[in-house]
Design a protein around this motif. Structure first.
Motif, PDB file in Angstrom:
ATOM      1  N   SER A 527       0.504  -0.812  -0.029  1.00  0.00           N
ATOM      2  CA  SER A 527       0.131   0.053  -0.315  1.00  0.00           C
ATOM      3  C   SER A 527       0.745   1.035  -0.515  1.00  0.00           C
ATOM      4  N   GLY A 528       0.276   2.441   0.172  1.00  0.00           N
ATOM      5  CA  GLY A 528       1.161   3.664   0.173  1.00  0.00           C
ATOM      6  C   GLY A 528       0.504   4.722   0.545  1.00  0.00           C
ATOM      7  N   SER A 529       1.062   5.341   0.975  1.00  0.00           N
ATOM      8  CA  SER A 529       0.532   7.237   1.446  1.00  0.00           C
ATOM      9  C   SER A 529       1.690   7.794   1.240  1.00  0.00           C
ATOM     10  N   GLY A 530       0.797   8.593   0.216  1.00  0.00           N
ATOM     11  CA  GLY A 530       1.692  10.057  -0.068  1.00  0.00           C
ATOM     12  C   GLY A 530       2.587   9.123  -1.868  1.00  0.00           C
ATOM     13  N   ASP A 531       3.417  10.226  -1.921  1.00  0.00           N
ATOM     14  CA  ASP A 531       4.100   9.970  -3.021  1.00  0.00           C
ATOM     15  C   ASP A 531       5.008  10.124  -2.809  1.00  0.00           C
ATOM     16  N   PRO A 532       5.832   9.422  -2.043  1.00  0.00           N
ATOM     17  CA  PRO A 532       7.363   9.337  -1.894  1.00  0.00           C
ATOM     18  C   PRO A 532       8.706   9.727  -2.919  1.00  0.00           C
ATOM     19  N   TRP A 533       8.252   8.952  -4.433  1.00  0.00           N
ATOM     20  CA  TRP A 533       8.904   9.357  -5.601  1.00  0.00           C
ATOM     21  C   TRP A 533       8.714  10.585  -5.937  1.00  0.00           C
ATOM     22  N   SER A 534       7.540  11.669  -5.633  1.00  0.00           N
ATOM     23  CA  SER A 534       7.485  13.006  -6.142  1.00  0.00           C
ATOM     24  C   SER A 534       7.905  13.774  -5.403  1.00  0.00           C
ATOM     25  N   THR A 535       8.192  13.629  -4.264  1.00  0.00           N
ATOM     26  CA  THR A 535       8.377  15.114  -3.820  1.00  0.00           C
ATOM     27  C   THR A 535       9.520  14.362  -2.307  1.00  0.00           C
TER      28      THR A 535
END
Length: 631
Positions: A527-535
């Motif tokens: 799953s995920g929470s937010g987008d760690p790739w983009s920020t």
């Protein structure tokens, strides 16, 4: 006249690390009574630009105290369709533009309206789908959204028989509320990661609705819809239902319950009339006796909580800029454009009714090497692919496994034949077109002959779950409060520490004298929470290798910053569903694999996140280290 709403509060703060599920319905009970005012024809429209959107004010009594944004493409024809797009919690109207709706509107010429929640109504910007006063006809947020539609009809030439609504998460729970309360307004709707109408009517009930879900008989669900507008005898909206099977925020059970609700409303059974696979995802269609598609479901295998999209997809008939959105928070690139398929279901591509869009698969053929050829070393594998609508990508296969992808013609990749054993191997290519159709050519058999060295051997090692860590969910290593995030987390925790995931493998089974020629890691999305790739922008996920382990005993919090034997040996591309394979390890990474004991891999992002954001991956049998070696 705007009706004042009660102020709302919630005892958790966003910075406290509350699981995403809690934010889906954060906010307390509202206080609006019945309001039936509609906007005056030609209501004053005050406009302020927001990216591609324009804000509209003065759209009626607005009892739900929502904001309205709209997108009007150029060159709009008379009697054009209208789509209402509803965002999820913590999102804004502009967030859903990233899913591709405005781009689709530009290509297929329909109006798009984006309602936006305000923090004064719900501190996490969730639509209040669990509040009885917000999901009833002519009340609260439901009426505010209906008034937005009325304003668009009064301002533009809108076909009243072609008004649709689509939503994600909290917005997806509002979709069936609008379809139930206003079947005379909306002709169809798309529920993406939501659930059935009146699944919950209080904040507490929302927990059970989302996870594990509420089970009712189809007739009971149908009665809730029929009770939303007593005495209505007209046609009911058609419904498209989408859900990730690995959604730990809203359980996939909600897809089944929503399907049962709307098939019952339409008076049809719960046995699908069409069962097919589109872009590797199960798609089911439920039809009436005349063959009309009234309900459809899309089960997004392995996908978590998010909107399914395809960043490489170009809307057929559009320009090179008309792409299916961009990867971002809760926008998951799974090579399937949900906006395109929902627009087809609505009839926006074909002028109304059930879509009759492209169903013809592309053509694809492996052109080199030739069938029956003997090859060795590095082999240039090429394929031809063509389609009337357009080829979006070609996947190359070796012995049935995808080993490379090319999205630009000429389609080719360099295959290291030394990575497989001598003997016969099957090469293939799978092409995808812009409509999601696919075709595979898998009849090229070659003989690999790499002389002068022993045939390579492939070994696979699964991670040792008891030693993987240290973070299973929360920043202190403890289990998640609601129990649905129990895997390894990569990103930034509430304690400000980063990149805390380790995977341990017992690689002592490799022969002492073996020469490791290739290695790669396969991880599975949880799953995920937010987008760690983009920020921050351009962030990448890489792997470090430790010969042995970072700590002689159990992995601890401080070890995430420890020294590795080899750093950044391979990268893992952005993914939001299923399994993802890393690139091949560098020479330093191969040398660091421990043939005498354990090897530990550290997964980390190269840049520190600017907010608390996680990518959760599974450990144990779902994390596999593949090593190719010669004895």
């Amino acid at each position: 006249m705007l009706k004042q709403r009660c102020s709302r509060s919630w005892p958790w703060s966003r910075s406290a690390g509350v699981p995403l599920a809690a934010w889906l319905y954060a906010g307390l009970v509202g206080c609006g009574g019945p309001v039936s005012e509609a906007p005056e024809p030609g209501a004053e429209v005050a406009e302020q630009p927001q990216r591609l959107l324009t804000q509209v004010t003065g759209f009626g009594s607005n009892p739900g105290n929502l904001q309205m944004f709209r997108h009007v493409p150029s060159g709009m024809p008379a009697n054009a369709p209208l789509v209402v797009v509803l965002h999820g919690c913590t999102q804004r109207a502009a967030s859903m533009e990233g899913s591709g709706w405005s781009a689709a509107a530009d290509v297929y010429k329909f109006y798009a309206v984006y309602p936006q929640q305000q923090s004064g109504n719900n501190m996490t910007s969730c639509f209040n789908w669990f509040e009885p006063g917000d999901i009833a006809r002519d009340r609260g947020e439901a009426l505010s959204i209906k008034q937005m539609v009325d304003t668009m009809k009064a301002t533009y030439s809108v076909d009243p028989s072609r008004v649709y609504v689509a939503g994600f998460s909290a917005g997806a729970y509002m979709v069936p509320a609008l379809l139930a309360a206003y079947p005379d307004v909306f002709s169809a709707g798309a529920i993406h990661s939501g659930g059935p109408y009146r699944c919950a009517e209080s904040m507490t009930a929302g927990f059970n609705c989302m996870s594990p879900g509420v089970n009712r008989a189809p007739a009971a669900w149908g009665d809730l819809v029929r009770g939303a507008y007593p005495g209505y005898a007209g046609p009911r909206p058609r419904v498209s239902i989408w859900h990730g099977t690995s959604d730990y925020t809203v359980n996939v059970m909600n897809l089944t319950e929503a399907m049962e609700q709307w098939t019952n409303v339409h008076g049809i059974d719960q046995t699908p009339d069409t069962v097919e696979t589109v872009s590797n995802f199960p798609h089911k269609v439920y039809r009436d006796g005349a063959g009309n598609a009234l309900v459809e479901t899309w089960e997004l295998t392995g996908m978590g909580h998010g909107v399914a999209m395809d960043a490489q997809f170009q809307f057929p008939g559009g320009t090179g800029t008309a792409a299916c959105g961009a990867v971002g928070a809760y926008l998951n690139d799974v090579n399937l454009c949900s906006v395109y398929h929902q627009a087809r279901f609505f009839g926006l591509l074909d002028g109304g009714g059930e879509p009759t869009g492209d169903t013809t698969p592309p053509t694809v053929n492996v052109t080199a090497p030739a069938n029956g050829a003997t090859v060795g070393g590095t082999v240039n594998v090429t394929a031809d692919a063509a389609d009337a609508v357009g080829v979006t990508r070609v996947e190359f296969l070796v012995d049935g496994e995808v080993v490379s992808t090319d999205s630009q013609a000429p389609y080719a990749f360099a295959w290291n034949s030394a990575a497989v054993g001598n003997g016969q191997h099957r090469l293939g290519a799978r092409a995808f077109d812009a409509a999601g159709n696919q075709a595979t050519d898998n009849d090229t058999v070659v003989t690999v002959s790499n002389t002068g060295s022993p045939a390579p051997v492939t070994a696979q090692f699964t991670s040792i779950a008891a030693e993987d860590g240290y973070l299973k969910a929360n920043a202190d290593g403890s289990a998640a409060a609601l129990g649905f995030m129990t895997n390894l987390a990569l990103g930034r925790g509430t304690d400000g520490k980063y990149n805390r995931s380790f995977l341990s493998f017992d690689t002592s089974g490799l022969p002492d004298g073996a020469t490791v020629t290739r290695a790669f890691l396969t991880v599975t999305y949880s799953s995920g929470s937010g987008d760690p790739w983009s920020t921050p922008a351009g962030n990448t996920l890489v792997i470090d290798v430790k010969t042995g382990t970072f700590n002689a005993a159990n992995t601890e919090a401080a070890d995430w910053a420890g020294a590795a034997a080899a750093s950044s040996v391979a990268g893992i591309e952005r993914f939001s569903a299923g399994a993802k394979r890393s690139g091949d390890f560098s020479a330093a990474g191969l040398s660091a694999i421990n043939k005498a004991g354990k090897t530990q891999l550290r997964l980390r992002f190269t840049q520190a996140q600017t907010a608390t954001q996680y990518l959760f991956v599974r450990d144990g049998a779902n994390a596999v280290l593949t090593v190719v070696y010669t004895p």
